[in-house]
Write a protein that holds these residues in place. Structure first.
Motif, PDB file in Angstrom:
ATOM      1  N   VAL A   1       0.854  -1.203   0.000  1.00 41.30           N
ATOM      2  CA  VAL A   1       0.000   0.000   0.000  1.00 41.30           C
ATOM      3  C   VAL A   1       0.887   1.250   0.000  1.00 41.30           C
ATOM      4  O   VAL A   1       0.675   2.186  -0.779  1.00 41.30           O
ATOM      5  CB  VAL A   1      -0.956   0.009   1.214  1.00 41.30           C
ATOM      6  CG1 VAL A   1      -1.658   1.350   1.333  1.00 41.30           C
ATOM      7  CG2 VAL A   1      -1.980  -1.116   1.092  1.00 41.30           C
ATOM      8  N   ALA A   2       1.914   1.234   0.848  1.00 39.68           N
ATOM      9  CA  ALA A   2       2.833   2.377   0.906  1.00 39.68           C
ATOM     10  C   ALA A   2       3.540   2.563  -0.439  1.00 39.68           C
ATOM     11  O   ALA A   2       3.689   3.687  -0.932  1.00 39.68           O
ATOM     12  CB  ALA A   2       3.855   2.172   2.022  1.00 39.68           C
ATOM     13  N   VAL A   3       3.941   1.459  -1.056  1.00 38.15           N
ATOM     14  CA  VAL A   3       4.629   1.510  -2.350  1.00 38.15           C
ATOM     15  C   VAL A   3       3.735   2.163  -3.408  1.00 38.15           C
ATOM     16  O   VAL A   3       4.135   3.103  -4.092  1.00 38.15           O
ATOM     17  CB  VAL A   3       5.027   0.081  -2.814  1.00 38.15           C
ATOM     18  CG1 VAL A   3       5.374   0.058  -4.302  1.00 38.15           C
ATOM     19  CG2 VAL A   3       6.194  -0.443  -1.994  1.00 38.15           C
TER      20      VAL A   3
ATOM     21  N   CYS B   1      15.439   2.336   2.967  1.00 40.91           N
ATOM     22  CA  CYS B   1      14.872   2.757   1.671  1.00 40.91           C
ATOM     23  C   CYS B   1      14.702   4.271   1.629  1.00 40.91           C
ATOM     24  O   CYS B   1      14.932   4.901   0.595  1.00 40.91           O
ATOM     25  CB  CYS B   1      13.521   2.079   1.423  1.00 40.91           C
ATOM     26  SG  CYS B   1      13.701   0.351   1.008  1.00 40.91           S
ATOM     27  N   ALA B   2      14.301   4.854   2.753  1.00 42.74           N
ATOM     28  CA  ALA B   2      14.149   6.312   2.812  1.00 42.74           C
ATOM     29  C   ALA B   2      15.504   6.987   2.607  1.00 42.74           C
ATOM     30  O   ALA B   2      15.616   7.968   1.853  1.00 42.74           O
ATOM     31  CB  ALA B   2      13.540   6.719   4.154  1.00 42.74           C
ATOM     32  N   ILE B   3      16.534   6.438   3.237  1.00 38.97           N
ATOM     33  CA  ILE B   3      17.871   7.034   3.082  1.00 38.97           C
ATOM     34  C   ILE B   3      18.358   6.888   1.637  1.00 38.97           C
ATOM     35  O   ILE B   3      18.845   7.842   1.025  1.00 38.97           O
ATOM     36  CB  ILE B   3      18.861   6.381   4.078  1.00 38.97           C
ATOM     37  CG1 ILE B   3      18.456   6.753   5.516  1.00 38.97           C
ATOM     38  CG2 ILE B   3      20.300   6.821   3.793  1.00 38.97           C
ATOM     39  CD1 ILE B   3      19.146   5.938   6.595  1.00 38.97           C
ATOM     40  N   LEU B   4      18.167   5.694   1.073  1.00 38.02           N
ATOM     41  CA  LEU B   4      18.566   5.473  -0.330  1.00 38.02           C
ATOM     42  C   LEU B   4      17.848   6.443  -1.266  1.00 38.02           C
ATOM     43  O   LEU B   4      18.439   6.978  -2.204  1.00 38.02           O
ATOM     44  CB  LEU B   4      18.255   4.036  -0.754  1.00 38.02           C
ATOM     45  CG  LEU B   4      19.238   2.955  -0.315  1.00 38.02           C
ATOM     46  CD1 LEU B   4      18.717   1.574  -0.706  1.00 38.02           C
ATOM     47  CD2 LEU B   4      20.616   3.188  -0.942  1.00 38.02           C
TER      48      LEU B   4
ATOM     49  N   ASP C   1      16.727   3.615 -17.031  1.00 35.83           N
ATOM     50  CA  ASP C   1      16.226   4.074 -15.738  1.00 35.83           C
ATOM     51  C   ASP C   1      16.990   3.291 -14.662  1.00 35.83           C
ATOM     52  O   ASP C   1      16.529   2.269 -14.173  1.00 35.83           O
ATOM     53  CB  ASP C   1      14.716   3.759 -15.682  1.00 35.83           C
ATOM     54  CG  ASP C   1      14.057   4.307 -14.420  1.00 35.83           C
ATOM     55  OD1 ASP C   1      14.758   4.557 -13.432  1.00 35.83           O
ATOM     56  OD2 ASP C   1      12.814   4.459 -14.440  1.00 35.83           O
ATOM     57  N   PRO C   2      18.224   3.776 -14.326  1.00 35.31           N
ATOM     58  CA  PRO C   2      19.098   2.971 -13.467  1.00 35.31           C
ATOM     59  C   PRO C   2      18.496   2.610 -12.105  1.00 35.31           C
ATOM     60  O   PRO C   2      18.723   1.505 -11.621  1.00 35.31           O
ATOM     61  CB  PRO C   2      20.349   3.839 -13.289  1.00 35.31           C
ATOM     62  CG  PRO C   2      20.066   5.133 -13.929  1.00 35.31           C
ATOM     63  CD  PRO C   2      18.859   5.019 -14.779  1.00 35.31           C
ATOM     64  N   ILE C   3      17.702   3.510 -11.525  1.00 36.40           N
ATOM     65  CA  ILE C   3      17.117   3.215 -10.203  1.00 36.40           C
ATOM     66  C   ILE C   3      16.178   2.013 -10.310  1.00 36.40           C
ATOM     67  O   ILE C   3      16.270   1.054  -9.539  1.00 36.40           O
ATOM     68  CB  ILE C   3      16.381   4.452  -9.641  1.00 36.40           C
ATOM     69  CG1 ILE C   3      17.397   5.563  -9.343  1.00 36.40           C
ATOM     70  CG2 ILE C   3      15.585   4.088  -8.386  1.00 36.40           C
ATOM     71  CD1 ILE C   3      16.778   6.888  -8.893  1.00 36.40           C
ATOM     72  N   ALA C   4      15.284   2.060 -11.299  1.00 36.90           N
ATOM     73  CA  ALA C   4      14.336   0.964 -11.469  1.00 36.90           C
ATOM     74  C   ALA C   4      15.056  -0.339 -11.826  1.00 36.90           C
ATOM     75  O   ALA C   4      14.691  -1.411 -11.347  1.00 36.90           O
ATOM     76  CB  ALA C   4      13.317   1.321 -12.556  1.00 36.90           C
TER      77      ALA C   4
ATOM     78  N   SER D   1       9.580   4.462  -3.319  1.00 42.30           N
ATOM     79  CA  SER D   1       8.637   3.387  -3.632  1.00 42.30           C
ATOM     80  C   SER D   1       9.312   2.273  -4.425  1.00 42.30           C
ATOM     81  O   SER D   1       9.004   1.104  -4.257  1.00 42.30           O
ATOM     82  CB  SER D   1       7.431   3.933  -4.406  1.00 42.30           C
ATOM     83  OG  SER D   1       7.727   4.039  -5.777  1.00 42.30           O
ATOM     84  N   ILE D   2      10.247   2.651  -5.288  1.00 45.21           N
ATOM     85  CA  ILE D   2      10.964   1.643  -6.082  1.00 45.21           C
ATOM     86  C   ILE D   2      11.842   0.781  -5.164  1.00 45.21           C
ATOM     87  O   ILE D   2      11.852  -0.445  -5.248  1.00 45.21           O
ATOM     88  CB  ILE D   2      11.832   2.334  -7.167  1.00 45.21           C
ATOM     89  CG1 ILE D   2      10.934   2.991  -8.218  1.00 45.21           C
ATOM     90  CG2 ILE D   2      12.803   1.342  -7.808  1.00 45.21           C
ATOM     91  CD1 ILE D   2      10.262   2.054  -9.184  1.00 45.21           C
ATOM     92  N   PHE D   3      12.563   1.445  -4.251  1.00 46.56           N
ATOM     93  CA  PHE D   3      13.432   0.694  -3.336  1.00 46.56           C
ATOM     94  C   PHE D   3      12.589  -0.157  -2.385  1.00 46.56           C
ATOM     95  O   PHE D   3      12.906  -1.314  -2.118  1.00 46.56           O
ATOM     96  CB  PHE D   3      14.328   1.647  -2.531  1.00 46.56           C
ATOM     97  CG  PHE D   3      15.348   2.366  -3.376  1.00 46.56           C
ATOM     98  CD1 PHE D   3      16.169   1.653  -4.241  1.00 46.56           C
ATOM     99  CD2 PHE D   3      15.490   3.743  -3.316  1.00 46.56           C
ATOM    100  CE1 PHE D   3      17.114   2.305  -5.035  1.00 46.56           C
ATOM    101  CE2 PHE D   3      16.429   4.405  -4.102  1.00 46.56           C
ATOM    102  CZ  PHE D   3      17.242   3.683  -4.967  1.00 46.56           C
ATOM    103  N   LEU D   4      11.503   0.436  -1.892  1.00 47.74           N
ATOM    104  CA  LEU D   4      10.672  -0.304  -0.939  1.00 47.74           C
ATOM    105  C   LEU D   4      10.011  -1.516  -1.606  1.00 47.74           C
ATOM    106  O   LEU D   4       9.910  -2.585  -1.005  1.00 47.74           O
ATOM    107  CB  LEU D   4       9.608   0.629  -0.334  1.00 47.74           C
ATOM    108  CG  LEU D   4       8.832   0.036   0.839  1.00 47.74           C
ATOM    109  CD1 LEU D   4       9.763  -0.268   2.007  1.00 47.74           C
ATOM    110  CD2 LEU D   4       7.730   0.981   1.307  1.00 47.74           C
ATOM    111  N   GLU D   5       9.593  -1.341  -2.847  1.00 46.49           N
ATOM    112  CA  GLU D   5       8.971  -2.482  -3.531  1.00 46.49           C
ATOM    113  C   GLU D   5       9.946  -3.652  -3.656  1.00 46.49           C
ATOM    114  O   GLU D   5       9.559  -4.816  -3.540  1.00 46.49           O
ATOM    115  CB  GLU D   5       8.485  -2.097  -4.930  1.00 46.49           C
ATOM    116  CG  GLU D   5       7.751  -3.261  -5.583  1.00 46.49           C
ATOM    117  CD  GLU D   5       7.485  -3.093  -7.071  1.00 46.49           C
ATOM    118  OE1 GLU D   5       7.520  -1.953  -7.551  1.00 46.49           O
ATOM    119  OE2 GLU D   5       7.262  -4.109  -7.734  1.00 46.49           O
ATOM    120  N   SER D   6      11.232  -3.307  -3.880  1.00 47.38           N
ATOM    121  CA  SER D   6      12.199  -4.384  -4.099  1.00 47.38           C
ATOM    122  C   SER D   6      12.360  -5.276  -2.870  1.00 47.38           C
ATOM    123  O   SER D   6      12.735  -6.430  -2.988  1.00 47.38           O
ATOM    124  CB  SER D   6      13.542  -3.807  -4.552  1.00 47.38           C
ATOM    125  OG  SER D   6      14.144  -3.127  -3.488  1.00 47.38           O
TER     126      SER D   6
END
Lengths: 10, 212
Positions: B41-43, B102-105, B177-180, B123-128
């Motif tokens: 949900v947060a993602v 994830c917030a720090i990243l 899209d390097p982050i994704a 959201s991308i980091f948290l989803e992973s």
């Protein structure tokens, strides 16, 4: 906006 | 849109439908991690804020609404309707260890230091890593209902399909899209152990059981 900033993926 | 991305999105869609089907038919959310669902949900909410100010396509719009709506519905079903079937004593992963890093990243790696872009990266980091409480729970119980494993497989395969999509987009559109990409590869990597058991056992008609 650059293409990556547009975020067209889900 | 290309074939790989469409397959990925359809797999994502299928995973959610399987999940809701499991909850409805078994009238239970046994074996599911509430924490993982709450992270989704947060993602979706942090990633799809652009629903309110950016138009991409009808497809994109409908899918975003569906992902936000269905993840909230799942959480509602788990929290209220089938609450007694959820056992918090085995859902013990500390999500602070996921949300904090994830917030720090996201503050370090983003495409623009703005609220929406940092939230998107987050959201991308948290989803992973959002699946970790669920996988941790699976590890603890050592087994899972077959329908739950189909859900997890569809959810894992979804991001795996995005990998050839990124390769395709690099060659056809020059978009990277390097982050994704980095997060997506990490996300798929987390599923490798699960995939191994799923494809060697569940697909052969056996029950999902981890070796002792």
């Amino acid at each position: 906006e650059t293409p990556v900033e547009k975020h067209d993926e889900l | 849109m290309n074939f790989f991305r469409l397959l990925g999105d359809l797999s994502h869609l299928a995973s959610i439908l399987i999940l809701l089907h499991k909850i409805k038919t078994t009238r239970s959310c046994r074996g599911l991690s509430f924490k993982t669902q709450a992270l989704y949900v947060a993602v979706f909410i942090t990633r799809y804020l652009d629903l309110t100010y950016r138009w991409v396509s009808l497809y994109n719009f409908v899918m975003k609404l569906f992902f936000i709506g269905s993840s909230c519905a799942t959480l509602y079903l788990m929290r209220y309707k089938y609450c007694p079937t959820h056992d918090p004593s085995i859902d013990t992963f500390k999500i602070e260890y996921l949300v904090g890093p994830c917030a720090i990243l996201a503050l370090i790696f983003n495409y623009k230091f703005s609220v929406s872009e940092v939230l998107w990266s987050f959201s991308i980091f948290l989803e992973s890593v959002a699946i970790l409480p669920q996988l941790f729970m699976l590890q603890r119980t050592g087994e899972a209902e077959t329908i739950t494993t189909h859900y997890l497989a569809a959810l894992g395969i979804y991001r795996a399909f995005y990998i050839p999509n990124w390769i395709y987009r690099y060659f056809t559109e020059g978009v990277v899209d390097p982050i994704a990409i980095v997060a997506g590869i990490a996300q798929t990597g987390l599923y490798l152990d699960f995939f191994y058991v799923y494809f060697t056992k569940v697909m052969q008609g056996e029950k999902f059981e981890l070796p002792a």
